[in-house]
Design a protein around this motif. Structure first.
Motif, short mmCIF file in Angstrom:
data_model
loop_
_atom_site.label_atom_id
_atom_site.label_comp_id
_atom_site.label_asym_id
_atom_site.label_seq_id
_atom_site.Cartn_x
_atom_site.Cartn_y
_atom_site.Cartn_z
N GLN A 157 31.70 -27.94 8.87
CA GLN A 157 31.06 -26.81 8.21
C GLN A 157 30.20 -27.28 7.04
N PHE A 158 29.14 -26.53 6.80
CA PHE A 158 28.25 -26.82 5.66
C PHE A 158 28.94 -26.39 4.38
N ILE A 159 29.06 -27.31 3.42
CA ILE A 159 29.73 -27.01 2.15
C ILE A 159 28.80 -27.21 0.95
N GLY A 160 27.57 -27.67 1.18
CA GLY A 160 26.61 -27.85 0.10
C GLY A 160 26.77 -29.18 -0.62
N PRO A 161 25.92 -29.43 -1.63
CA PRO A 161 25.95 -30.71 -2.35
C PRO A 161 27.26 -30.87 -3.12
N PRO A 162 27.73 -32.10 -3.31
CA PRO A 162 27.03 -33.35 -2.97
C PRO A 162 27.35 -33.88 -1.56
N PHE A 163 28.34 -33.31 -0.88
CA PHE A 163 28.77 -33.87 0.40
C PHE A 163 28.04 -33.25 1.60
N THR A 164 27.44 -32.12 1.43
CA THR A 164 26.67 -31.39 2.45
C THR A 164 27.58 -30.80 3.54
N PHE A 165 28.34 -31.66 4.26
CA PHE A 165 29.23 -31.20 5.31
C PHE A 165 30.66 -31.67 5.06
N GLY A 166 31.62 -30.88 5.53
CA GLY A 166 33.02 -31.28 5.52
C GLY A 166 33.63 -31.01 6.88
N VAL A 167 34.69 -31.74 7.22
CA VAL A 167 35.34 -31.55 8.53
C VAL A 167 36.81 -31.23 8.34
N ASN A 168 37.33 -30.40 9.23
CA ASN A 168 38.75 -30.07 9.26
C ASN A 168 39.29 -30.36 10.65
N LEU A 169 40.44 -30.98 10.72
CA LEU A 169 41.09 -31.25 11.99
C LEU A 169 41.75 -29.96 12.46
N LEU B 137 31.73 -27.32 16.27
CA LEU B 137 32.98 -27.82 16.83
C LEU B 137 32.74 -29.17 17.47
N ILE B 138 33.60 -30.14 17.17
CA ILE B 138 33.45 -31.49 17.67
C ILE B 138 34.78 -31.93 18.31
N TRP B 139 34.66 -32.48 19.52
CA TRP B 139 35.85 -32.96 20.23
C TRP B 139 35.81 -34.47 20.38
N THR B 140 36.94 -35.11 20.11
CA THR B 140 37.11 -36.51 20.48
C THR B 140 37.92 -36.53 21.78
N ILE C 289 20.02 -40.55 0.29
CA ILE C 289 19.65 -40.96 -1.08
C ILE C 289 19.88 -39.77 -2.00
N ALA C 290 19.72 -39.99 -3.30
CA ALA C 290 20.04 -38.95 -4.28
C ALA C 290 19.13 -37.73 -4.16
N THR C 291 17.95 -37.90 -3.59
CA THR C 291 16.98 -36.79 -3.56
C THR C 291 16.94 -36.05 -2.22
N ASN C 292 17.87 -36.34 -1.30
CA ASN C 292 17.90 -35.59 -0.05
C ASN C 292 19.34 -35.19 0.30
N THR C 293 19.52 -34.51 1.41
CA THR C 293 20.86 -34.04 1.82
C THR C 293 21.38 -34.77 3.05
N ALA C 294 20.72 -35.86 3.43
CA ALA C 294 21.21 -36.65 4.57
C ALA C 294 22.57 -37.26 4.22
N GLY C 295 23.37 -37.54 5.24
CA GLY C 295 24.67 -38.12 4.97
C GLY C 295 25.39 -38.50 6.24
N SER C 296 26.65 -38.90 6.08
CA SER C 296 27.43 -39.33 7.24
C SER C 296 28.91 -39.28 6.91
N LEU C 297 29.72 -39.33 7.96
CA LEU C 297 31.17 -39.41 7.81
C LEU C 297 31.75 -39.94 9.11
N ARG C 298 33.02 -40.34 9.06
CA ARG C 298 33.68 -40.88 10.24
C ARG C 298 34.96 -40.10 10.52
#
Length: 375
Positions: free
Chosen positions: A84-96, A73-76, A46-55
């Motif tokens: 990595q933590f990138i801060g608001p608004p996305f909180t986290f970002g991923v790189n292949l 590090l995440i393996w499929t 929600i707008a007042t927290n840093t929870a989130g998700s991605l696929r």
């Protein structure tokens, strides 16, 4: 997983949120979500927290993850990502990071002082900012005798005291872990062995590594790298065996091994009764079976082992660049043999002391004394 720097809990393979902002209760094997910062009970973004998700997009399922320095590090099954933590608004970002490399089991990646090491279904790899293949001298031994239905039991471990990282796994036809493979990243060497363990924790919290194993509904906790025996009992049927090594890279010449100087330190309480059995084996050609050349005992006072093993020579014989008299050429070969302390068994006569006293040889003849092992 826990992202230590920003204090978020990360869930791999979570259930997505539908259009009504409700959890679907159906796990997506490629979906990642994280909780609110420092709040492990709040997972709804929600707008007042840093929870989130991605696929994630590359692969069919997430196999595992590992918290590393400033990143997760995440393996499929076919790829590796850096989160990595990138801060608001996305909180986290991923790189292949890499495609074509997966993870053999959820616990098959491990942090070491030398970087992150992991095992996939075809080899071993290292990550320290970029992915590197780790050449493996025992690759065929491991992967040709591996229970492919028990990949997920494989787990990695580190033994910092000896600069080692390794993996426990199930061999073919076995449903519980029974083998290990270890890489020494300081010496760039591999070892293999048979041992059953189900979990491992390196020194740190405790003074030495501890490991667990369960059999017949009974659990055992083992202190590793402690003492000199098997919990007070002798270590029976235990041995260390090297791999084959060539005396010369080309493998087309012969060497005579005259002695072995043992470099062994005895640390137990047995005194002069402590011994190890030294066995030297050899073969002339790759397809030959190993033959035992010498078996001798080594104690704390053993200075050397006298042997007589004739195998591939590590120095080439001279090559004539123009026509040379055969007698001169053969004498050059003999001189080379004397200087090297080695000889060509197909050209040098061999006699014992009795035969030498009975035969008359010309001055300058080169003979191998079989009793004294000298030219």
């Amino acid at each position: 997983l826990v992202s230590d720097i920003d204090r978020h809990v990360v869930c791999l393979g979570a259930d997505p949120i539908n259009a009504s902002n409700q959890r679907t209760s159906s796990s997506d094997p490629m979906f990642i979500c994280w909780s609110d910062q420092e709040n492990i009970t709040d997972w709804e973004p929600i707008a007042t927290n840093t929870a989130g998700s991605l696929r994630l997009s590359s692969g069919s399922e997430i196999i595992g993850g590992l918290s590393s320095r400033e990143e997760i590090l995440i393996w499929t099954d076919v790829s590796m990502y850096s989160m990595q933590f990138i801060g608001p608004p996305f909180t986290f970002g991923v790189n292949l990071i890499n495609q074509g490399i997966g993870l053999i089991g959820p616990k098959a990646a491990v942090n070491t002082p030398d970087g992150v090491y992991w095992m996939d279904r075809k080899g071993f790899y290292k990550y320290g900012g970029s992915v590197q293949l780790v050449p493996c001298a025992v690759h065929y031994y491991v992967f040709s005798d591996f229970n492919q239905e028990q990949y997920f039991q494989t787990f990695g471990f580190v033994n910092k005291q000896f600069n080692e990282v390794g993996w426990f796994y199930c061999s073919s036809g076995v449903t519980t872990i029974d083998r290990y493979v270890v890489f020494n990243y300081a010496e760039n060497s591999w070892t293999i062995g048979q041992l059953s363990r189900s979990a491992w924790m390196d020194e740190g919290i405790f003074d030495a590594p501890v490991a667990t194993y369960t059999t017949a509904n009974v659990g055992y906790l083992y202190d590793h790298e402690t003492g000199n025996d098997a919990d007070g009992s002798p270590m029976d049927n235990v041995y260390i065996q090297s791999s084959d090594f060539d005396m010369h890279p080309d493998g087309d010449d012969y060497t005579f091994i005259r002695k072995v100087i043992p470099d062994v330190k005895f640390t137990g309480n047995g005194g002069s009764d402590q011994t190890i059995n030294f066995v030297l084996k050899s073969r002339d050609f790759p397809g030959d079976s190993l033959t035992t050349d010498t078996t001798q005992n080594v104690t704390s006072t053993t200075q050397r082992l006298d042997t007589r093993v004739r195998k591939l020579l590590e120095t080439r014989l001279p090559i004539a660049v123009s026509e040379v008299d055969p007698g001169i050429y053969n004498r050059m070969v003999r001189i080379l043999e004397i200087n090297l302390g080695r000889f060509d068994p197909t050209a040098t006569p061999e006699y014992n002391d009795t035969e030498l006293s009975q035969n008359k040889f010309n001055a300058g003849d080169v003979i191998w004394n079989t009793n004294k092992s000298v030219l």
